[in-house]
Design an enzyme around this catalytic site. Structure first.
Site, mmCIF file in Angstrom:
data_model
loop_
_atom_site.group_PDB
_atom_site.id
_atom_site.type_symbol
_atom_site.label_atom_id
_atom_site.label_comp_id
_atom_site.label_asym_id
_atom_site.label_seq_id
_atom_site.Cartn_x
_atom_site.Cartn_y
_atom_site.Cartn_z
ATOM 1 N N HIS A 25 0.944 -1.175 -0.107
ATOM 2 C CA HIS A 25 0.196 0.080 -0.207
ATOM 3 C C HIS A 25 0.968 1.256 -0.093
ATOM 4 C CE1 HIS A 25 0.924 0.035 4.120
ATOM 5 N NE2 HIS A 25 0.593 -1.155 4.306
ATOM 6 N N HIS A 28 4.073 1.404 2.015
ATOM 7 C CA HIS A 28 5.342 0.538 1.745
ATOM 8 C C HIS A 28 5.846 1.465 0.402
ATOM 9 C CE1 HIS A 28 2.771 -2.996 2.980
ATOM 10 N NE2 HIS A 28 3.963 -2.943 3.518
ATOM 11 N N GLY A 141 9.089 0.920 8.259
ATOM 12 C CA GLY A 141 8.021 1.973 8.785
ATOM 13 C C GLY A 141 7.850 2.166 10.216
#
Ligand code: PAF
Length: 273
Positions: A25, A28, A141
């Site tokens: 998504h 990423h 992340g």
């Protein structure tokens, strides 16, 4: 992958790496752009897609973890990824596999307490991926704050020659952090999932006026989450972002992390208050 990576090493080509479990998504893709920025147009950006079985507990969602390789390929191509590395289970864990990497301190609380074998799987697979891809930079992340801290510690402790970068969480307009698992949410659960972000915001507002006892905030956040019919709090923690040591007094700069079940789907989020 090993052949490519050692060729790049010999030629002095910088390698940026984004390890993922696929079902990509915008979160990423922001990591991909971050990697590209760091290695430049002459560098190579590698994305791995591997739903790593060793980081899932026996009752977790390994079998039904969302997968869409065709869509992932399209997104990677559009984002200018040079190599998409999609190893198989047989390649990653051949018959008789018996070696694991364990971080023993930072992995005890929060996700480690709720998912006891999770980080052993993460540190093992990330070590293997680092050895295969030989990246100069790897981008993770910030949504998985504890994971990023553990990978940074592991990279330092085991002397991997990799710069670990932690990139900001990408959110939906209502504040929900992007996650492949958001796909599991029913419409009502999706609506109520904003409770994670609202809880972080509540704590941030509470400490804006000065330090607050952690017990008080835990109670307030617990009550707030109980108002959402589909939500069940797994944990909420306040801690020092550098050491992950729990905070009894919460103030600006304290890190907050929480995990909440919406139905059967477990979502996590965190913020620096
Ligand atoms: O964050 C993830 O998607 C995974 O834990 C990772 C780092 C790709 C390891 O499997």
């Amino acid at each position: 992958m090993k052949r490519l990576a050692s060729g790049w090493k010999v030629s002095g080509i910088a390698v940026g790496f984004v390890p993922t479990m696929g079902y990509l998504h915008a979160g990423h893709i922001s990591l991909v752009h971050n990697a590209r920025q760091r290695v430049g147009s002459k560098g190579q950006v590698v994305v791995s897609i591997y739903v790593n079985p060793t980081q899932f507990g026996p009752t977790e969602d390994l079998a039904k973890y969302p997968r869409d390789l065709a869509h992932d390929k399209k997104l990677c191509r559009e984002a200018g990824v040079d190599v998409l590395f999609v190893p198989s289970n047989a390649q990653m864990y051949p018959e008789g596999y018996s070696t694991y990497v364990i971080e023993e301190h930072l992995s005890q609380a929060m996700e480690g307490a709720s998912r006891p074998t999770h980080f052993r799987g993460v540190t093992t697979v990330v070590s293997k991926l680092f050895n295969l891809v030989l990246p100069d930079v790897a981008v993770f992340g910030a949504k998985d704050f504890q994971q990023a801290a553990i990978i940074q510690r592991m990279t330092r402790d085991l002397n991997f020659p990799v710069k670990v970068v932690v990139a900001p969480t990408v959110r939906e307009p209502d504040g929900l952090a992007l996650s492949s698992r958001n796909k599991y949410l029913s419409p009502i659960q999706r609506e109520q999932a904003v409770i994670l972000r609202q809880s972080l915001q509540h704590a941030r507002n509470a400490v804006a006026g000065g330090p607050v006892q952690a017990t008080r905030l835990l109670d307030e956040v617990g009550k707030r989450i109980a108002t959402a019919s589909e939500a069940r709090l797994d944990y909420v923690e306040f801690f020092n972002p550098k050491t992950l040591e729990p905070a009894t007094v919460v103030k600006r700069g304290t890190q907050m992390a929480l995990a909440v079940f919406l139905g059967k789907t477990r979502l996590i989020d965190n913020a620096t208050l």
